[in-house]
Design a protein around this motif. Structure first.
Motif, PDB file in Angstrom:
ATOM      1  N   ILE A 177       0.960  -1.068   0.162  1.00 21.04           N
ATOM      2  CA  ILE A 177       0.410  -0.104   0.427  1.00 21.04           C
ATOM      3  C   ILE A 177       0.818   1.287   0.116  1.00 21.04           C
ATOM      4  CG2 ILE A 177      -1.883   1.447   1.400  1.00 21.04           C
ATOM      5  CD1 ILE A 177      -2.684  -1.343   1.906  1.00 21.04           C
ATOM      6  N   SER A 178       0.524   2.229  -0.837  1.00 20.90           N
ATOM      7  CA  SER A 178       1.132   3.272  -1.243  1.00 20.90           C
ATOM      8  C   SER A 178       1.439   4.146   0.102  1.00 20.90           C
ATOM      9  CB  SER A 178       0.820   4.577  -2.080  1.00 20.90           C
ATOM     10  OG  SER A 178       0.056   5.277  -2.060  1.00 20.90           O
ATOM     11  N   ARG A 179       2.426   5.040   0.512  1.00 24.21           N
ATOM     12  CA  ARG A 179       2.225   5.683   1.536  1.00 24.21           C
ATOM     13  C   ARG A 179       1.791   6.479   2.301  1.00 24.21           C
ATOM     14  NH1 ARG A 179       7.629   8.220   4.612  1.00 24.21           N
ATOM     15  NH2 ARG A 179       8.970   5.968   2.712  1.00 24.21           N
ATOM     16  N   ALA A 180       1.005   6.986   1.105  1.00 21.63           N
ATOM     17  CA  ALA A 180      -0.060   8.343   0.707  1.00 21.63           C
ATOM     18  C   ALA A 180      -1.127   7.690   0.533  1.00 21.63           C
ATOM     19  CB  ALA A 180      -0.129   8.958  -0.621  1.00 21.63           C
ATOM     20  N   SER A 181      -1.504   6.202   0.725  1.00 29.61           N
ATOM     21  CA  SER A 181      -2.953   5.702   0.774  1.00 29.61           C
ATOM     22  C   SER A 181      -3.284   5.825   2.539  1.00 29.61           C
ATOM     23  CB  SER A 181      -3.056   4.519   0.104  1.00 29.61           C
ATOM     24  OG  SER A 181      -2.862   5.151  -1.063  1.00 29.61           O
ATOM     25  N   ILE A 182      -1.673   5.364   2.824  1.00 32.69           N
ATOM     26  CA  ILE A 182      -1.658   5.034   4.196  1.00 32.69           C
ATOM     27  C   ILE A 182      -1.367   7.202   5.113  1.00 32.69           C
ATOM     28  CG2 ILE A 182      -0.069   4.441   6.036  1.00 32.69           C
ATOM     29  CD1 ILE A 182       0.953   2.694   4.240  1.00 32.69           C
ATOM     30  N   TYR A 183      -0.974   7.733   4.588  1.00 33.45           N
ATOM     31  CA  TYR A 183      -1.120   8.876   5.023  1.00 33.45           C
ATOM     32  C   TYR A 183      -2.478   9.504   5.072  1.00 33.45           C
ATOM     33  CZ  TYR A 183       3.490   9.529   6.770  1.00 33.45           C
ATOM     34  OH  TYR A 183       4.503   9.133   7.352  1.00 33.45           O
ATOM     35  N   ARG A 184      -3.206   9.277   3.600  1.00 34.74           N
ATOM     36  CA  ARG A 184      -4.282  10.006   3.884  1.00 34.74           C
ATOM     37  C   ARG A 184      -6.060   8.987   4.589  1.00 34.74           C
ATOM     38  NH1 ARG A 184      -3.863  10.359  -1.674  1.00 34.74           N
ATOM     39  NH2 ARG A 184      -3.741   8.017  -1.960  1.00 34.74           N
ATOM     40  N   LYS A 185      -5.395   7.917   4.791  1.00 34.44           N
ATOM     41  CA  LYS A 185      -6.316   7.073   5.580  1.00 34.44           C
ATOM     42  C   LYS A 185      -6.038   7.369   7.267  1.00 34.44           C
ATOM     43  CE  LYS A 185      -8.914   3.873   5.389  1.00 34.44           C
ATOM     44  NZ  LYS A 185     -10.378   4.004   5.393  1.00 34.44           N
ATOM     45  N   LEU A 186      -5.362   7.820   7.931  1.00 36.32           N
ATOM     46  CA  LEU A 186      -4.806   8.192   8.771  1.00 36.32           C
ATOM     47  C   LEU A 186      -5.445   9.264   8.769  1.00 36.32           C
ATOM     48  CD1 LEU A 186      -0.578   7.103   9.217  1.00 36.32           C
ATOM     49  CD2 LEU A 186      -2.575   6.508  10.485  1.00 36.32           C
ATOM     50  N   LEU A 187      -4.552  10.258   8.164  1.00 38.78           N
ATOM     51  CA  LEU A 187      -5.974  11.797   8.147  1.00 38.78           C
ATOM     52  C   LEU A 187      -7.444  11.821   8.305  1.00 38.78           C
ATOM     53  CD1 LEU A 187      -4.338  13.825   5.597  1.00 38.78           C
ATOM     54  CD2 LEU A 187      -3.944  14.018   7.822  1.00 38.78           C
ATOM     55  N   GLU A 188      -8.021  10.866   7.447  1.00 35.93           N
ATOM     56  CA  GLU A 188      -9.542  10.583   7.525  1.00 35.93           C
ATOM     57  C   GLU A 188      -9.767   9.669   8.874  1.00 35.93           C
ATOM     58  OE1 GLU A 188     -12.489   7.187   5.353  1.00 35.93           O
ATOM     59  OE2 GLU A 188     -11.172   7.851   3.728  1.00 35.93           O
ATOM     60  N   ILE A 189      -8.706   9.170   9.531  1.00 34.78           N
ATOM     61  CA  ILE A 189      -9.210   8.591  10.768  1.00 34.78           C
ATOM     62  C   ILE A 189      -9.508   9.778  12.178  1.00 34.78           C
ATOM     63  CG2 ILE A 189      -8.411   6.950  12.681  1.00 34.78           C
ATOM     64  CD1 ILE A 189      -7.267   4.844  10.400  1.00 34.78           C
ATOM     65  N   LYS A 190      -8.643   9.997  11.664  1.00 34.35           N
ATOM     66  CA  LYS A 190      -7.629  11.912  12.697  1.00 34.35           C
ATOM     67  C   LYS A 190      -8.621  12.318  12.035  1.00 34.35           C
ATOM     68  CE  LYS A 190      -3.193  10.010  13.979  1.00 34.35           C
ATOM     69  NZ  LYS A 190      -1.805  10.509  13.802  1.00 34.35           N
ATOM     70  N   GLY A 191      -9.413  12.539  11.097  1.00 34.91           N
ATOM     71  CA  GLY A 191     -10.140  14.162  10.717  1.00 34.91           C
ATOM     72  C   GLY A 191      -9.575  15.146  10.567  1.00 34.91           C
ATOM     73  N   LEU A 192      -8.031  15.501  10.552  1.00 38.02           N
ATOM     74  CA  LEU A 192      -7.162  16.377  10.198  1.00 38.02           C
ATOM     75  C   LEU A 192      -6.949  16.912   8.821  1.00 38.02           C
ATOM     76  CD1 LEU A 192      -4.778  15.060  13.283  1.00 38.02           C
ATOM     77  CD2 LEU A 192      -6.593  16.330  13.398  1.00 38.02           C
ATOM     78  N   ASP A 193      -6.232  17.763   8.514  1.00 38.63           N
ATOM     79  CA  ASP A 193      -6.226  17.949   7.267  1.00 38.63           C
ATOM     80  C   ASP A 193      -4.377  17.666   7.236  1.00 38.63           C
ATOM     81  OD1 ASP A 193      -8.350  20.861   7.585  1.00 38.63           O
ATOM     82  OD2 ASP A 193      -8.697  18.873   6.793  1.00 38.63           O
ATOM     83  N   SER A 194      -4.189  17.637   8.162  1.00 38.66           N
ATOM     84  CA  SER A 194      -2.781  17.572   7.812  1.00 38.66           C
ATOM     85  C   SER A 194      -1.843  16.820   9.134  1.00 38.66           C
ATOM     86  CB  SER A 194      -1.469  18.982   7.934  1.00 38.66           C
ATOM     87  OG  SER A 194      -2.162  19.582   8.776  1.00 38.66           O
ATOM     88  N   ILE A 195      -0.551  15.582   8.951  1.00 37.89           N
ATOM     89  CA  ILE A 195      -0.538  15.697  10.289  1.00 37.89           C
ATOM     90  C   ILE A 195       0.928  15.579  10.496  1.00 37.89           C
ATOM     91  CG2 ILE A 195       1.152  13.113  10.735  1.00 37.89           C
ATOM     92  CD1 ILE A 195      -0.784  11.468   8.596  1.00 37.89           C
TER      93      ILE A 195
END
Length: 195
Positions: A177-195
């Motif tokens: 799974i790509s790095r971008a997809s993992i970070y996107r999913k983490l943002l979605e879970i945390k409800g944030l705009d950036s990590i």
């Protein structure tokens, strides 16, 4: 000027003999042959032929379905061939003879291009109409997310990330799974705009 033949069948159990015989009857300098689907231009012998052609060469096919099944790809091939100052000629589709200044061939290619564009536009229009109807009926859900909540690979990647024992690069290699997809999913879970 050389005569270059291209022959193709879709599968290993089909025979190239009939096409080969037709081309040999008019004399060929080289024949490229392959047994593969014509759905893509990504074919080894087709690409080898395109690399081989030189100015003045004429490429012969028994019929256009042998060189491509797609009108869009046919136009791309014609442009590539013309770009090398070579020509394409079909034995069955006698209207296609680009080896001379033949205004009828150019005219028919132009009509085919127009028909091809019309077909694509009609498909898009019907698709938009179908989506509008589905939306009104409450049936349109939009595109299904690739990494939905029950996606095993993504869930495993998130678990590894939360354990904190591996780098994101290592997690990507393990889960594919790509790095971008993992970070996107983490943002979605945390409800944030950036990590």
């Amino acid at each position: 000027m050389r005569k270059i033949g291209y022959i193709r069948v879709s599968s290993e159990d089909q025979n190239l003999a009939r096409q080969k015989q037709q081309l040999l009857e008019i004399g060929m300098d080289i024949i490229f042959e392959e047994k593969i689907s014509g759905a893509t231009m990504n074919r080894l012998e087709l690409q080898n032929m395109l690399k081989e052609i030189k100015s003045g060469d004429i490429i012969y096919v028994t019929d256009l379905t042998r060189i491509t099944r797609s009108t869009h790809d046919l136009f791309l091939l014609i442009d590539l061939i013309r770009g090398k100052k070579a020509y394409l000629k079909s034995l069955k589709d006698t209207w296609l003879d680009l080896s001379e200044e033949n205004p009828y061939s150019q005219f028919l290619i132009t009509i085919m291009a127009g028909v091809n564009q019309l077909e694509r536009d009609l498909i898009r229009m019907r698709q938009r109409e179908g989506i509008e109807i589905a939306k009104r009926e409450g049936k349109f859900k939009g595109r299904v997310k690739k990494y939905h909540n029950n996606h095993a690979g993504m869930n495993y990647a998130l678990k590894l990330y939360q354990e904190g024992e591996m780098t994101v690069k290592q997690i990507c290699e393990i889960t594919n799974i790509s790095r971008a997809s993992i970070y996107r999913k983490l943002l979605e879970i945390k409800g944030l705009d950036s990590i």
